[in-house]
Enzyme design. Structure first.
Site, PDB file in Angstrom:
ATOM      1  N   LYS A   1       0.746  -1.213   0.044  1.00 21.52           N
ATOM      2  CA  LYS A   1      -0.060   0.024   0.097  1.00 21.52           C
ATOM      3  C   LYS A   1       0.929   1.314   0.142  1.00 21.52           C
ATOM      4  O   LYS A   1       0.661   2.234  -0.714  1.00 21.52           O
ATOM      5  CB  LYS A   1      -0.887  -0.045   1.009  1.00 21.52           C
ATOM      6  CG  LYS A   1      -2.032  -1.295   0.858  1.00 21.52           C
ATOM      7  CD  LYS A   1      -3.206  -0.975   1.850  1.00 21.52           C
ATOM      8  CE  LYS A   1      -4.079  -1.989   1.303  1.00 21.52           C
ATOM      9  NZ  LYS A   1      -4.983  -2.562   2.485  1.00 21.52           N
TER      10      LYS A   1
ATOM     11  N   LYS B   1      -4.584 -11.659  -6.546  1.00 17.67           N
ATOM     12  CA  LYS B   1      -5.815 -12.172  -5.571  1.00 17.67           C
ATOM     13  C   LYS B   1      -7.123 -11.591  -6.291  1.00 17.67           C
ATOM     14  O   LYS B   1      -6.812  -9.973  -6.665  1.00 17.67           O
ATOM     15  CB  LYS B   1      -5.320 -11.818  -4.254  1.00 17.67           C
ATOM     16  CG  LYS B   1      -6.231 -12.054  -3.096  1.00 17.67           C
ATOM     17  CD  LYS B   1      -6.006 -11.290  -1.704  1.00 17.67           C
ATOM     18  CE  LYS B   1      -6.480 -10.065  -1.944  1.00 17.67           C
ATOM     19  NZ  LYS B   1      -6.293  -9.375  -0.640  1.00 17.67           N
TER      20      LYS B   1
ATOM     21  N   LYS C   1     -11.786  -7.250  -3.031  1.00 20.56           N
ATOM     22  CA  LYS C   1     -13.011  -6.652  -2.920  1.00 20.56           C
ATOM     23  C   LYS C   1     -12.894  -5.090  -3.094  1.00 20.56           C
ATOM     24  O   LYS C   1     -13.736  -4.390  -3.159  1.00 20.56           O
ATOM     25  CB  LYS C   1     -13.748  -6.861  -1.635  1.00 20.56           C
ATOM     26  CG  LYS C   1     -13.132  -6.505  -0.253  1.00 20.56           C
ATOM     27  CD  LYS C   1     -14.110  -6.702   0.636  1.00 20.56           C
ATOM     28  CE  LYS C   1     -13.620  -7.003   2.187  1.00 20.56           C
ATOM     29  NZ  LYS C   1     -12.510  -6.121   2.856  1.00 20.56           N
TER      30      LYS C   1
HETATM   31  P1  TYM Z   1     -10.451  -8.579   4.468  1.00 20.82           P
HETATM   32  O1  TYM Z   1     -11.684  -7.763   4.699  1.00 20.82           O
HETATM   33  O2  TYM Z   1      -9.636  -7.926   3.454  1.00 20.82           O
HETATM   34  O3  TYM Z   1     -11.065  -9.926   4.009  1.00 20.82           O
HETATM   35  C1  TYM Z   1     -11.746 -10.850   4.762  1.00 20.82           C
HETATM   36  C2  TYM Z   1     -11.375 -12.130   4.767  1.00 20.82           C
HETATM   37  O4  TYM Z   1     -11.556 -12.780   3.401  1.00 20.82           O
HETATM   38  C3  TYM Z   1      -9.928 -13.244   3.045  1.00 20.82           C
HETATM   39  N1  TYM Z   1      -9.923 -13.182   1.523  1.00 20.82           N
HETATM   40  C4  TYM Z   1      -9.795 -13.992   0.662  1.00 20.82           C
HETATM   41  N2  TYM Z   1      -9.575 -15.313   0.592  1.00 20.82           N
HETATM   42  C5  TYM Z   1      -9.389 -15.868  -0.353  1.00 20.82           C
HETATM   43  N3  TYM Z   1      -9.176 -15.497  -1.462  1.00 20.82           N
HETATM   44  C6  TYM Z   1      -9.100 -14.027  -1.892  1.00 20.82           C
HETATM   45  N4  TYM Z   1      -8.986 -13.665  -3.106  1.00 20.82           N
HETATM   46  C7  TYM Z   1      -9.521 -13.266  -0.542  1.00 20.82           C
HETATM   47  N5  TYM Z   1      -9.638 -12.040  -0.516  1.00 20.82           N
HETATM   48  C8  TYM Z   1      -9.755 -11.923   0.829  1.00 20.82           C
HETATM   49  C9  TYM Z   1      -9.255 -12.540   3.676  1.00 20.82           C
HETATM   50  O5  TYM Z   1      -8.072 -13.465   3.916  1.00 20.82           O
HETATM   51  C10 TYM Z   1      -9.841 -12.342   5.031  1.00 20.82           C
HETATM   52  O6  TYM Z   1      -9.813 -13.789   6.077  1.00 20.82           O
HETATM   53  N6  TYM Z   1      -7.515  -7.545   8.370  1.00 20.82           N
HETATM   54  C11 TYM Z   1      -8.740  -8.581   8.018  1.00 20.82           C
HETATM   55  C12 TYM Z   1     -10.054  -8.219   9.045  1.00 20.82           C
HETATM   56  C13 TYM Z   1      -9.522  -8.439  10.400  1.00 20.82           C
HETATM   57  C14 TYM Z   1      -9.414  -9.765  10.790  1.00 20.82           C
HETATM   58  C15 TYM Z   1      -9.353  -9.493  12.414  1.00 20.82           C
HETATM   59  C16 TYM Z   1      -9.643 -10.940  10.500  1.00 20.82           C
HETATM   60  C17 TYM Z   1      -9.501  -7.316  11.209  1.00 20.82           C
HETATM   61  N7  TYM Z   1      -9.220  -8.069  12.422  1.00 20.82           N
HETATM   62  C18 TYM Z   1      -9.180 -10.408  13.319  1.00 20.82           C
HETATM   63  C19 TYM Z   1      -9.228 -12.104  11.179  1.00 20.82           C
HETATM   64  C20 TYM Z   1      -9.140 -11.808  12.735  1.00 20.82           C
HETATM   65  C21 TYM Z   1      -9.101  -7.986   6.491  1.00 20.82           C
HETATM   66  O7  TYM Z   1      -8.758  -6.926   6.089  1.00 20.82           O
HETATM   67  O8  TYM Z   1      -9.923  -8.902   6.063  1.00 20.82           O
END
Ligand code: TYM
Length: 329
Positions: free
Chosen positions: A112, A194, A197
């Site tokens: 980023k 990847k 979203k």
């Molecule tokens: P975020 O919002 O980016 O994504 C949510 C979850 O989706 C998974 N993910 C994917 N898995 C497979 N293929 C993909 N293309 C793909 N894109 C996203 C991410 O790995 C994630 O599990 N930092 C985290 C949110 C968070 C969190 C936490 C998660 C904040 N605190 C504590 C677990 C525990 C995030 O930004 O996920």
């Protein structure tokens, strides 16, 4: 005693099939066997500026998405992160124990920063310390995530261990739960990247769970593959077809081998149709439930009840942490 499990999603962009397959699907199938927590990470979302009306809508959309994916408030404490203030307090206490060097090495921060240059927000830099707090606050031992979050779980373990060494045993250390298949669903047009979203809604490579199924079919039919015309899993040489195999296998809950066996003799056109059928089946079922939850007045009540239950647990833990740190007066 049941182990505690937690996961979260940021209310930014639009929820994709990758988000579902990588994290929520696994959370849902494990929720009954665990003491389960799932939350909408709105504070993480605010690490970069979000237009208030827009983020408010995404939070409610996501709440309905989680429920439609099968998150069951009977078994899971389901809430919005900022409703439980203890996340923020522990986030600060954890950040104070973290080194600048450690955060500078985080892959997501580096990529980023490369895009934003020197104008990168502090929030993006300290993001992993808040995520560590989310997990440590509940002594979560199981964290279902996609592979892009692996480094964040590792730093959570390091920080938890550091605090345990300094103050005595405070936290249990988490393990990530990263599925063997589907931990990184790739962009259909650019299968070495990847699926994300933050892609625009008309992006051809991203399947959004709220896409209409005609659009999804078009996206799958035009997915980039290769000229080999053999349905065989080979991530390195055939990333596009491997991604489609993974999508089909995870949605069907079967193995990669089974998909290869069934479709080994098919040409890509026929195979893509089958993938589109399976995605369509999932989406139609999901979207009907989504509409019901999104229009329901129950949505807010569920989030409030979940926050109350999570807060009771978080308050107790924070009191204990403060006592250990010598600041409980
Ligand atoms: P975020 O919002 O980016 O994504 C949510 C979850 O989706 C998974 N993910 C994917 N898995 C497979 N293929 C993909 N293309 C793909 N894109 C996203 C991410 O790995 C994630 O599990 N930092 C985290 C949110 C968070 C969190 C936490 C998660 C904040 N605190 C504590 C677990 C525990 C995030 O930004 O996920």
């Amino acid at each position: 005693m049941k182990k505690t499990m937690i996961t979260g999603v940021q209310p930014t962009g639009n929820f994709t099939l990758g988000n579902y397959i990588g994290a929520i699907k696994n959370f849902v199938s494990l929720q009954e066997q665990h003491d389960s927590f799932i939350f909408i990470a709105d504070l993480h979302g605010l690490t970069t500026y979000q237009e208030p009306k827009k983020i408010n809508k995404i939070i409610l959309d996501l709440a309905a998405i989680y429920l439609a994916c099968g998150v069951d408030p009977k078994h899971t404490k389901f809430f919005v992160q900022s409703s439980v203030n203890e996340h923020s307090v522990l986030g600060f206490l954890v950040a104070f124990q973290c080194r600048v060097g450690e955060l500078s090495r985080m892959t997501q921060y580096k990529s980023k920063k490369a895009k934003a240059g020197n104008s990168v927000d502090l929030g993006l830099f300290i993001y992993p310390t808040l995520m560590a707090a989310d997990i440590l606050l509940y002594d979560a031992e199981v964290v279902p995530v996609g592979s892009d979050q692996k480094q964040h779980i590792e730093i959570t373990r390091d920080l938890g261990e550091r605090l345990n060494k300094r103050y005595g045993e405070i936290f249990k250390l988490p393990e990530y739960y990263i599925p063997e298949n589907g931990h990184r669903i790739m962009d259909l047009q650019n299968p070495t990247e990847k699926m994300s979203k933050s892609a625009p809604l008309d992006d051809k490579g991203t399947i959004f769970v709220l896409d209409d199924v005609k659009t999804t079919r078009k996206k799958i039919m035009s997915a980039v593959t290769d000229s080999d015309n053999k349905v065989k899993y080979d991530e390195k040489n055939k990333p596009g077809i491997s991604n489609l195999i993974t999508i089909l296998a995870t949605l069907r809950d079967c193995s990669i081998k089974e998909v290869e066996k069934e479709f080994g003799d098919c040409n890509y056109g026929v195979f893509k149709e089958k993938v589109a059928d399976e995605v369509e089946k999932f989406l139609l079922n999901f979207q009907a439930k989504y509409q019901k939850y999104r229009e329901s007045e129950e949505l807010i009540t569920i989030l409030h009840e979940g926050a109350k239950a999570a807060e009771a647990r978080a308050q107790k833990k924070l009191d204990f942490i403060k006592e250990k740190m010598g600041i409980a007066i």
